[in-house]
Design a protein around this motif. Structure first.
Motif, PDB file in Angstrom:
ATOM      1  N   LYS A  31      -7.023  -8.361   2.746  1.00  0.00           N
ATOM      2  CA  LYS A  31      -7.316  -6.987   2.342  1.00  0.00           C
ATOM      3  C   LYS A  31      -6.147  -6.037   2.608  1.00  0.00           C
ATOM      4  N   ASP A  32      -5.134  -6.517   3.292  1.00  0.00           N
ATOM      5  CA  ASP A  32      -3.994  -5.656   3.628  1.00  0.00           C
ATOM      6  C   ASP A  32      -2.695  -6.406   3.353  1.00  0.00           C
ATOM      7  N   SER A  57       1.714  -2.056   5.431  1.00  0.00           N
ATOM      8  CA  SER A  57       0.654  -2.870   6.016  1.00  0.00           C
ATOM      9  C   SER A  57       0.453  -2.504   7.482  1.00  0.00           C
ATOM     10  N   ASN A  58      -0.665  -2.941   8.037  1.00  0.00           N
ATOM     11  CA  ASN A  58      -0.986  -2.708   9.448  1.00  0.00           C
ATOM     12  C   ASN A  58      -1.013  -1.223   9.799  1.00  0.00           C
ATOM     13  N   ASN A  59      -1.412  -0.383   8.818  1.00  0.00           N
ATOM     14  CA  ASN A  59      -1.554   1.063   9.033  1.00  0.00           C
ATOM     15  C   ASN A  59      -0.243   1.741   9.424  1.00  0.00           C
TER      16      ASN A  59
END
Length: 599
Positions: free
Chosen positions: A231-232, A327-329
């Motif tokens: 999802k990311d 990615s990973n916020n």
């Protein structure tokens, strides 16, 4: 052209590969499984660029999609690099394998305000061993002359040179000399990974903590289903390799571009130049001059940390404030400068590195400018320089070809037209080729005979074979004039030269303007003090063109004739350039930058 608030168009590509029989349970940087041999599946989202704008204090409003063809995607290559998970991968990751993405089809995406088009595709990806991280770099719309993949081995060739297992990102940042612009723009635009800053431009810790990132870490999965479930996915942001320039400010009517001359209160040399007020300048073509013959496939931001010095410098101009979702916020930010292949004095030979036009070697003129019906941009390779190398013969500028329509007197019955005229020395008076009875206007020959006693009784004539141009020596007077059917004597030519000075001959009204040297950063970002005319770090990027930036040159006024021939740029500093054009440069995104110019 549609204006967008956000940086990119999303080109989501789900990259997958064949299964592997071997895997461990170690997680990679993006989450997933570290695989040791063979092939696996990788999912990435590739985001297409808008262009960049004028001020980086807030770069929300300076981004622009541009023309549809400028962000179209036809085909692509994805190249993979690997390294141990510590250290800077842009410096240490080595080439593993590349894959041809084949023909790519875009689809409109209305679900995300940042997304204009999305492309989904499937491809193989190599596996790496325990403790290693795989990184991706994308090359979109390449021609074989620039980048190609050998299908059976996965070898990537750049400009015909194959990468090896020891090649790093620097191999894609080498100077590619004598490149053909049509391989990078035109029917499709070549794009590669954009370098991004890990810290926002207005941060107080920008100078001490920011790092530039170009390669993007990706996760390799054992199965296609596992990759699709991510999802990311890793997000790759790409940018065009070329820069874009547009010309605006002319009145467009009946398929012609015109501007009326206006004279400001400031009159050079104290001369009254109001004689130019109301003259009509008709644009017949424009071109970019002093353009780079070379480029680098991937933007080089070597020296990024040095640009961010806070000592008598404003580092915030180099980094944007509009967050880019990773990615990973994580959030990264655009970088607004680059190092090209002839950045310093020891890497630059102007005669070899740049295309510079002359009256005898003229460009293919673009006969259209911006109007309410169409856009007619020009493109060029990146041309940047160290602050000390901001010199006119190394800086890309805009060249205008015009017809200067003159009316020698308000009493003259003939309407303003593109006719022969002359300007002598610093006197702004326009002299026709022959006397005009209305208003008792003296032609150039009568003016010379009245001014120079030595030739007053000669059968002085204009040499009809003389070309338009600047005549600035006694020898030139022999070319411009003759005594009946005879050449002027040396004393006669000397007398004319000493009394009249330089004579500019606008044959057929042809007038050229070196409209402006293109500015990258504006005055608020790189303030210039004419009383201390020495370039320093605080002026870095004041001039130059950077890939994926759109420079709109807006001609705000023209105050008189330009030059009757194309002048060769000098080695003087850029801020000493003068002329009759006033323009504003707006750098648009793509990043769009607007520059007003008064001529």
């Amino acid at each position: 052209m549609k204006k967008v608030k956000y940086l990119t168009l999303l080109f989501a590509a789900s990259m997958f590969a064949a299964c592997s029989d071997s895997l461990d349970d170690n997680r990679t940087e993006n989450g997933g499984t570290t695989l040791t041999t063979g092939d696996g599946y990788v999912k990435v989202a590739i985001n297409l660029p808008t262009t960049s704008g004028m001020s980086r204090v807030n770069d929300d409003n300076m981004l622009d999609d541009g023309l549809e063809g400028e962000y179209a995607v036809k085909n692509g290559i994805i190249a993979f690099f690997k390294t141990i998970t510590s250290g800077n991968p842009d410096a240490s990751a080595t080439f593993v394998k590349a894959y041809d993405l084949g023909t790519l089809t875009q689809q409109d995406d209305q679900s995300d305000a940042q997304v204009s088009t999305r492309v989904t595709t499937t491809t193989e990806a190599p596996l790496v061993g325990t403790g290693e991280q795989l990184y991706a770099l994308v090359i979109l719309n390449p021609t074989d002359a620039v980048a190609s993949v050998e299908a059976t081995t996965g070898t990537l060739k750049i400009n015909g040179e194959a990468l090896t297992s020891t090649s790093t990102l620097s191999a894609l940042q080498a100077k590619l000399e004598n490149q053909t612009l049509s391989n990078y723009s035109g029917t499709k635009f070549l794009m590669t990974n954009a370098p991004l800053s890990t810290v926002v431009g207005n941060s107080s810790v920008l100078a001490t903590t920011a790092t530039a990132k170009t390669l993007v870490p990706v996760t390799v999965y054992e199965t296609k289903a596992a990759a699709e479930a991510d999802k990311d996915p890793a997000k790759i942001y790409v940018e065009r390799v070329v820069a874009k320039v547009t010309l605006s400010g002319f009145t467009y009517s009946n398929s012609e571009y015109t501007k009326t001359a206006t004279v400001s209160t400031a009159k050079p040399n104290g001369d009254d130049e109001s004689v130019y007020n109301g003259d009509i300048i008709k644009l017949t073509g424009w071109a970019l001059n002093v353009t780079n013959k070379s480029t680098k496939l991937v933007r080089d931001v070597t020296g990024f940390s040095g640009w961010l010095s806070t000592t008598d410098n404003n580092p915030a101009r180099f980094v944007g404030t509009n967050a880019i979702a990773m990615s990973n916020n994580q959030s990264y930010y655009r970088i607004y400068w680059a190092v090209d292949g002839n950045y310093t004095s020891d890497t630059t030979t102007p005669a070899d590195d740049f295309t510079t036009y002359t009256t005898t070697t003229q460009p293919s003129w673009n006969t259209n400018a911006e109007n309410n019906q169409s856009s007619s941009p020009l493109y060029c390779f990146e041309n940047t320089m160290d602050h000390s190398q901001q010199l006119q013969n190394r800086t890309t500028g805009v060249l205008l070809q015009t017809k200067y329509l003159v009316k020698f007197s308000a009493n003259e019955a003939t309407p303003a037209d593109a006719r022969d005229f002359f300007i002598c020395g610093t006197n702004p008076t326009k002299y026709p080729a022959a006397d005009i009875s209305e208003g008792s206007i003296k032609g150039i020959v009568s003016h010379v005979k009245e001014t120079v006693s030595l030739v007053g009784n000669l059968e002085l004539q204009l040499n009809t074979n003389a070309a338009g141009g600047s005549y600035d020596s006694a020898a030139d007077m022999k070319v411009l004039f003759k005594n009946g059917s005879n050449e002027l004597t040396d004393p006669q030519a000397e007398a004319i030269w000493n009394a009249i000075g330089t004579i500019k001959y606008y044959k057929g009204g042809v007038s050229y303007y070196y409209a402006t040297l293109i500015r990258h950063f504006n005055d608020s970002e790189t303030p210039w003090d004419a009383s201390a005319p020495t370039y320093a770090l605080k002026h870095l990027g004041r001039y130059g063109v950077v890939r994926n930036n759109w420079y709109d040159i807006n001609i705000t006024s023209i105050s008189g004739p330009g030059d009757p021939e194309i002048t060769t740029p000098s080695e003087d500093p850029d801020d000493q350039a003068e002329g009759y054009v006033r323009a504003e440069i707006n750098v648009l995104s793509w990043a769009k930058r607007s520059q007003n110019v008064d001529l």
